[in-house]
Design an enzyme around this catalytic site. Structure first.
Site, PDB file in Angstrom:
ATOM      1  N   ASN A  42      -4.241   0.866  -4.077  1.00  0.00           N
ATOM      2  CA  ASN A  42      -4.281   2.467  -4.036  1.00  0.00           C
ATOM      3  C   ASN A  42      -3.158   2.998  -4.365  1.00  0.00           C
ATOM      4  OD1 ASN A  42      -3.788   1.392  -1.372  1.00  0.00           O
ATOM      5  ND2 ASN A  42      -4.462   3.569  -0.626  1.00  0.00           N
ATOM      6  N   ILE A  43      -2.719   3.863  -5.167  1.00  0.00           N
ATOM      7  CA  ILE A  43      -1.752   4.596  -5.791  1.00  0.00           C
ATOM      8  C   ILE A  43      -1.946   5.967  -5.351  1.00  0.00           C
ATOM      9  CG2 ILE A  43      -0.300   5.034  -7.724  1.00  0.00           C
ATOM     10  CD1 ILE A  43      -1.623   2.540  -8.928  1.00  0.00           C
ATOM     11  N   CYS A  53      -7.976   4.806  -6.151  1.00  0.00           N
ATOM     12  CA  CYS A  53      -8.192   3.891  -5.182  1.00  0.00           C
ATOM     13  C   CYS A  53      -8.008   2.240  -5.717  1.00  0.00           C
ATOM     14  CB  CYS A  53      -9.925   3.947  -4.740  1.00  0.00           C
ATOM     15  SG  CYS A  53     -10.129   5.263  -3.961  1.00  0.00           S
ATOM     16  N   GLU A  55      -9.791  -0.220  -5.660  1.00  0.00           N
ATOM     17  CA  GLU A  55     -11.157  -1.056  -6.686  1.00  0.00           C
ATOM     18  C   GLU A  55     -10.984  -0.305  -7.850  1.00  0.00           C
ATOM     19  OE1 GLU A  55     -10.965   0.758  -3.603  1.00  0.00           O
ATOM     20  OE2 GLU A  55     -12.594   0.438  -2.405  1.00  0.00           O
ATOM     21  N   CYS A  94     -15.686   4.966  -6.164  1.00  0.00           N
ATOM     22  CA  CYS A  94     -15.410   3.430  -6.388  1.00  0.00           C
ATOM     23  C   CYS A  94     -16.936   2.640  -6.740  1.00  0.00           C
ATOM     24  CB  CYS A  94     -14.742   2.899  -5.629  1.00  0.00           C
ATOM     25  SG  CYS A  94     -12.989   3.266  -5.696  1.00  0.00           S
TER      26      CYS A  94
END
Ligand code: THU
Length: 137
Positions: A42-43, A53, A55, A94
């Protein structure tokens, strides 16, 4: 399936998480049908909503490199200061991204709470009655 390898890759991916705001670090490892593994973390962002996220980072990396067929994803998450100890289910956005590229009855979502302990779901388990491409026909 390469479940243990994916769990280990997700745990490694989590170390790259950029989470100055939540301190909640997530890692994902996505297995393509061609046998490659794409990692994601996650960023976060000061403006909050641009946060991506783990994913989706993994999916977007893979799709941007030409991959469109997927077998499984492993996901781990937990507070930055500790090792993972609980399952981290994927958020609704996601799950919807998975629905775009994956057969819900075939695609496996592996949730791990330690390097040795995980559960396997199908995308259908996590997104029953999901909306996808075929609903537009
Ligand atoms: N997060 C993920 O990376 N994946 C999920 O499916 C759930 C939430 C991240 C987003 C944010 O950086 C942090 O976890 C707290 O919500």
């Amino acid at each position: 399936m390469r479940e243990k390898e994916l769990v280990d890759a997700a745990i490694a991916a989590r170390k790259m998480a950029y989470t100055p705001y939540s301190g909640f670090q997530v890692g994902a490892a996505l297995l393509t049908k061609s046998g490659k593994i794409y990692r994601g973390c996650n960023i976060e962002n000061a403006s909050l909503t641009p946060t991506n996220c783990a994913e989706r980072t993994a999916f977007f990396k893979a799709v941007s490199e030409g991959e469109k067929e997927f077998e499984a994803i492993a996901i781990v998450g937990g507070k930055a200061e500790s090792d993972i100890s609980d399952y981290c289910p994927p958020c609704g956005v996601c799950r919807q991204v998975m629905m775009e590229f994956c057969d819900p009855d075939q695609f496996h979502v592996i949730l791990a709470r330690s390097p040795e302990e995980w559960k396997v779901y199908t995308l259908r388990d996590l997104l029953p009655l999901g909306f996808g491409k075929s609903d537009l026909d």
